[in-house]
Scaffold this motif. Structure first.
Motif, mmCIF file in Angstrom:
data_model
loop_
_atom_site.group_PDB
_atom_site.id
_atom_site.type_symbol
_atom_site.label_atom_id
_atom_site.label_comp_id
_atom_site.label_asym_id
_atom_site.label_seq_id
_atom_site.Cartn_x
_atom_site.Cartn_y
_atom_site.Cartn_z
ATOM 1 N N ALA A 38 7.047 -45.602 -6.413
ATOM 2 C CA ALA A 38 8.387 -45.607 -5.816
ATOM 3 C C ALA A 38 8.535 -46.708 -4.772
ATOM 4 O O ALA A 38 9.553 -47.405 -4.741
ATOM 5 C CB ALA A 38 8.691 -44.244 -5.204
ATOM 6 N N THR A 39 7.536 -46.876 -3.925
ATOM 7 C CA THR A 39 7.671 -47.900 -2.886
ATOM 8 C C THR A 39 7.621 -49.312 -3.472
ATOM 9 O O THR A 39 8.307 -50.204 -2.975
ATOM 10 C CB THR A 39 6.574 -47.734 -1.824
ATOM 11 O OG1 THR A 39 5.302 -47.687 -2.455
ATOM 12 C CG2 THR A 39 6.782 -46.462 -1.027
ATOM 13 N N ASP A 43 10.696 -52.072 -3.253
ATOM 14 C CA ASP A 43 10.531 -53.450 -2.774
ATOM 15 C C ASP A 43 11.079 -54.452 -3.782
ATOM 16 O O ASP A 43 11.739 -55.426 -3.407
ATOM 17 C CB ASP A 43 9.057 -53.749 -2.506
ATOM 18 C CG ASP A 43 8.514 -52.988 -1.311
ATOM 19 O OD1 ASP A 43 9.336 -52.519 -0.497
ATOM 20 O OD2 ASP A 43 7.282 -52.854 -1.211
ATOM 21 N N ILE A 44 10.827 -54.226 -5.057
ATOM 22 C CA ILE A 44 11.310 -55.135 -6.102
ATOM 23 C C ILE A 44 12.840 -55.124 -6.161
ATOM 24 O O ILE A 44 13.487 -56.180 -6.166
ATOM 25 C CB ILE A 44 10.700 -54.767 -7.463
ATOM 26 C CG1 ILE A 44 9.193 -55.039 -7.458
ATOM 27 C CG2 ILE A 44 11.382 -55.517 -8.596
ATOM 28 C CD1 ILE A 44 8.458 -54.442 -8.637
ATOM 29 N N ILE A 45 13.425 -53.941 -6.188
ATOM 30 C CA ILE A 45 14.879 -53.830 -6.290
ATOM 31 C C ILE A 45 15.555 -54.384 -5.036
ATOM 32 O O ILE A 45 16.576 -55.073 -5.117
ATOM 33 C CB ILE A 45 15.286 -52.369 -6.563
ATOM 34 C CG1 ILE A 45 14.825 -51.968 -7.967
ATOM 35 C CG2 ILE A 45 16.779 -52.169 -6.420
ATOM 36 C CD1 ILE A 45 14.959 -50.501 -8.267
ATOM 37 N N ALA A 46 14.981 -54.106 -3.871
ATOM 38 C CA ALA A 46 15.561 -54.624 -2.625
ATOM 39 C C ALA A 46 15.504 -56.147 -2.580
ATOM 40 O O ALA A 46 16.441 -56.796 -2.108
ATOM 41 C CB ALA A 46 14.829 -54.026 -1.427
ATOM 42 N N SER A 47 14.430 -56.734 -3.085
ATOM 43 C CA SER A 47 14.322 -58.193 -3.104
ATOM 44 C C SER A 47 15.409 -58.809 -3.982
ATOM 45 O O SER A 47 16.050 -59.786 -3.583
ATOM 46 C CB SER A 47 12.950 -58.614 -3.625
ATOM 47 O OG SER A 47 11.939 -58.128 -2.799
#
Length: 88
Positions: A38-39, A43-47
């Motif tokens: 999940a984390t 991080d990938i989606i937020a980037s």
């Protein structure tokens, strides 16, 4: 309409709730999901979201600046501030 709106909201709601409540549930499978998967996905989606948001900001402000729309001077300031923040 249901496929475009309600299904993605249900998926995000389910996994978001699982991630949130996973901090309070003592289950090794859920703990492993939160700590590893999940984390990393967050991080990938937020980037990607930050990257797409920056591109959208530049696109909209450059269009407004070129066409000299109302308050276009502030668009120039926004572009300059964005460039300054990237360089800094």
């Amino acid at each position: 309409m249901i496929w475009k709106r309600y299904i993605p909201i249900a998926i995000v709601g389910f996994f978001g709730s699982l991630t949130l409540f996973g901090w309070f549930i003592e289950n090794e499978g859920i703990k492993a999901f939160i700590d590893d998967d999940a984390t990393q996905w967050y991080d990938i989606i937020a980037s990607f979201a930050i990257f797409l948001g920056a591109l959208n900001l530049l696109k909209m402000q450059i269009q407004k600046f070129r066409r000299k729309k109302r308050d276009w001077q502030y668009s120039g300031l926004a572009i300059a501030g964005f460039v300054f923040a990237v360089i800094a």
